[in-house]
Design an enzyme around this catalytic site. Structure first.
Site, PDB file in Angstrom:
ATOM      1  CE1 TYR A   1     -28.636  54.960   2.316  1.00  0.00           C
ATOM      2  CE2 TYR A   1     -30.492  56.418   2.634  1.00  0.00           C
ATOM      3  CZ  TYR A   1     -29.383  55.783   3.124  1.00  0.00           C
ATOM      4  OH  TYR A   1     -29.016  55.971   4.427  1.00  0.00           O
TER       5      TYR A   1
ATOM      6  CE  LYS B   1     -13.020  56.466   3.939  1.00  0.00           C
ATOM      7  NZ  LYS B   1     -12.314  56.766   5.200  1.00  0.00           N
TER       8      LYS B   1
ATOM      9  CG  ASP C   1     -12.646  58.556   8.076  1.00  0.00           C
ATOM     10  OD1 ASP C   1     -12.690  59.626   7.435  1.00  0.00           O
ATOM     11  OD2 ASP C   1     -11.733  57.717   7.927  1.00  0.00           O
TER      12      ASP C   1
ATOM     13  CG  ASP D   1     -29.879  58.037   6.905  1.00  0.00           C
ATOM     14  OD1 ASP D   1     -30.374  58.486   7.952  1.00  0.00           O
ATOM     15  OD2 ASP D   1     -30.296  57.017   6.338  1.00  0.00           O
TER      16      ASP D   1
ATOM     17  CG  ASP E   1     -30.151  59.136  13.052  1.00  0.00           C
ATOM     18  OD1 ASP E   1     -30.856  59.903  12.370  1.00  0.00           O
ATOM     19  OD2 ASP E   1     -30.542  58.007  13.427  1.00  0.00           O
TER      20      ASP E   1
HETATM   21  C1  LIG Z   1     -35.621  55.061   6.398  1.00  0.00           C
HETATM   22  C2  LIG Z   1     -34.613  55.513   5.428  1.00  0.00           C
HETATM   23  C3  LIG Z   1     -35.149  55.287   4.060  1.00  0.00           C
HETATM   24  C4  LIG Z   1     -34.127  56.907   5.511  1.00  0.00           C
HETATM   25  C5  LIG Z   1     -33.622  57.486   6.782  1.00  0.00           C
HETATM   26  O1  LIG Z   1     -33.188  56.858   7.726  1.00  0.00           O
HETATM   27  C6  LIG Z   1     -33.644  58.932   6.825  1.00  0.00           C
HETATM   28  O2  LIG Z   1     -33.983  59.579   5.847  1.00  0.00           O
HETATM   29  O3  LIG Z   1     -33.259  59.493   7.856  1.00  0.00           O
HETATM   30 MG   LIG Z   2     -32.090  58.248   9.074  1.00  0.00          MG
END
Ligand SMILES: CC(C)CC(=O)C(=O)O
Ligand SMILES: [Mg+2]
Ligand SMILES: NC(=O)C1=CN([C@@H]2O[C@H](COP(=O)(O)OP(=O)(O)OC[C@H]3O[C@@H](n4cnc5c(N)ncnc54)[C@H](O)[C@@H]3O)[C@@H](O)[C@H]2O)C=CC1
Length: 352
Positions: A136, A186, A218, A242, A246
């Protein structure tokens, strides 16, 4: 005690409003909240996603309550002007390198997970994600390849100090829990990950009580749906964390439920300075319709009270009210219910 409130874009202001109402309803003495623009909203009003004044308000606070940034209108702006740069900039400028993302199934919501209830019911983990390095923040750009093709590149790197400090956070977090840490990388392919693994092994010597396991990312993505209950603390880098968080949110039931704290080392008079935000983004697909689930932001506010303001009892009250609201079946559309954003907020207020 100062809280900087940065609502941002899309559903950001909608979910932040509910979290602010919850903080106000607690009637805590000495709390001052100050709102400032950030993201696409700030770009449209002031020409920059993270205006200097907003950064200053954030810096001078004890803790930051952040909604979300991201606006499709801004997707073709030069990268440094895009809304997302605001959250990346805050994390980097304020050295908030440790992102804690707890994922636990709420009682009564086992059947709302994307997994089978008996698999989901065992989930209780914290993802410790590094936030100031990785791909990032590496050099990036476009160039022309030898054959004339357009090429994009983003450099992934970590130095050992960056890995060491987040590894300590991971091990300390594990010491306060079930003492199991799974470091996700990884290393079979990436040198960045090999360094990560080597440094984590070095740091582990200082925490002999913690059982350390290494897992390739993975496989970790697969194990997260096969047997998520086996994870206690997951320690990983910026990009992998990240993505995995999710994924973890849907194991728990909805991305609208997962809160986060982004911490550094700075201590204030009240606690650890930090930024608190839901793990989701600005959700342009549902923005402005009163459909967003505000629980992740309300739970982020609870984390702010606990970590940055030293108000553990108030944080417990908020978390208990959220748990009761969910157990009583007050659910948003993301969880198969019909409660809108304000209705969910009202239900939490009624149970404080
Ligand atoms: C929008 C991104 C910079 C970061 C992201 O998806 C997150 O931190 O969950
Ligand atoms: Mg995110
Ligand atoms: N920290 C931040 O501010 C983040 C910003 N973003 C930005 O947000 C924008 C949208 O990104 P997406 O990839 O769509 O991710 P997103 O997290 O905003 O949305 C993904 C999906 O989840 C749903 N969703 C998200 N939060 C919800 C909630 N509270 N209640 C109910 N449903 C919810 C959305 O409706 C959408 O279908 C982009 O501009 C992105 O860059 C994305 C992630 C983090």
């Amino acid at each position: 005690m100062k809280i900087a409130v940065l609502p941002g874009d899309g559903i950001g202001p909608e979910v932040t409003r509910e979290a602010v109402r919850v903080i106000e309803a607690l009637g805590l003495p000495g709390i001052e909240m100050k709102e400032a623009p950030v993201g696409g909203a700030a770009y449209k009003a002031y020409g920059h996603p993270l205006p200097a004044e907003t950064l200053e308000i954030a810096r001078l606070s004890d803790g930051i309550l952040f909604g979300a940034v991201g606006d499709p209108d801004c997707d073709s702006l030069e990268r440094h002007l895009r809304p997302e740069q605001a959250i990346l900039g805050l994390r980097k400028e304020l050295t908030l390198f440790a992102n804690l993302r707890p994922a636990k199934v709420f009682a009564g919501l086992e059947g709302h997970s994307a997994l089978r209830p008996e698999v989901a019911g065992a989930i209780d983990m914290v993802i410790v994600r590094e936030l100031n390095g990785d791909v990032y923040f590496g050099e990036k750009g476009f160039r022309t390849a030898a054959n004339g093709d357009r090429e994009g590149y983003d450099v992934m790197s970590y130095n050992e100090s960056e890995v060491r400090r987040i590894a300590h956070v991971g091990f300390r977090t594990a010491m306060g829990r079930a003492k199991r840490l799974c470091s996700v990388d990884k290393a079979n392919v990436l040198e960045t990950s090999q360094l990560w693994r080597d440094v984590v092994i070095e740091v582990a010597r200082e925490y002999p009580e913690v059982t350390l396991e290494h897992m390739y990312v993975d496989n970790a993505a697969m194990q997260l749906v096969r047997a998520p209950g086996k994870f206690d603390v997951v320690l990983t880098g910026n990009l992998f964390g990240d993505i995995l968080s999710d994924q973890a949110s849907m194991c728990v039931g909805s991305i609208g439920l997962l809160a986060s704290a982004s911490l550094g080392e700075r201590q204030t008079a009240h606690g650890t300075f930090g930024l608190y935000e839901p793990i989701h983004g600005s959700a342009p697909d549902i923005a402005g319709q009163g459909l967003a689930n505000p629980m992740a932001t309300i739970l982020s506010a609870a984390m702010l009270l606990r970590h940055s303001l030293g108000l553990a009892a108030a944080a417990d009250r908020v978390e208990a009210a959220v748990a009761r609201t969910l157990a009583d079946g007050v659910l948003g559309r993301d969880l198969g219910g019909s409660a809108g954003t304000t209705e969910v907020g009202d239900a939490v207020l009624a149970r404080l």
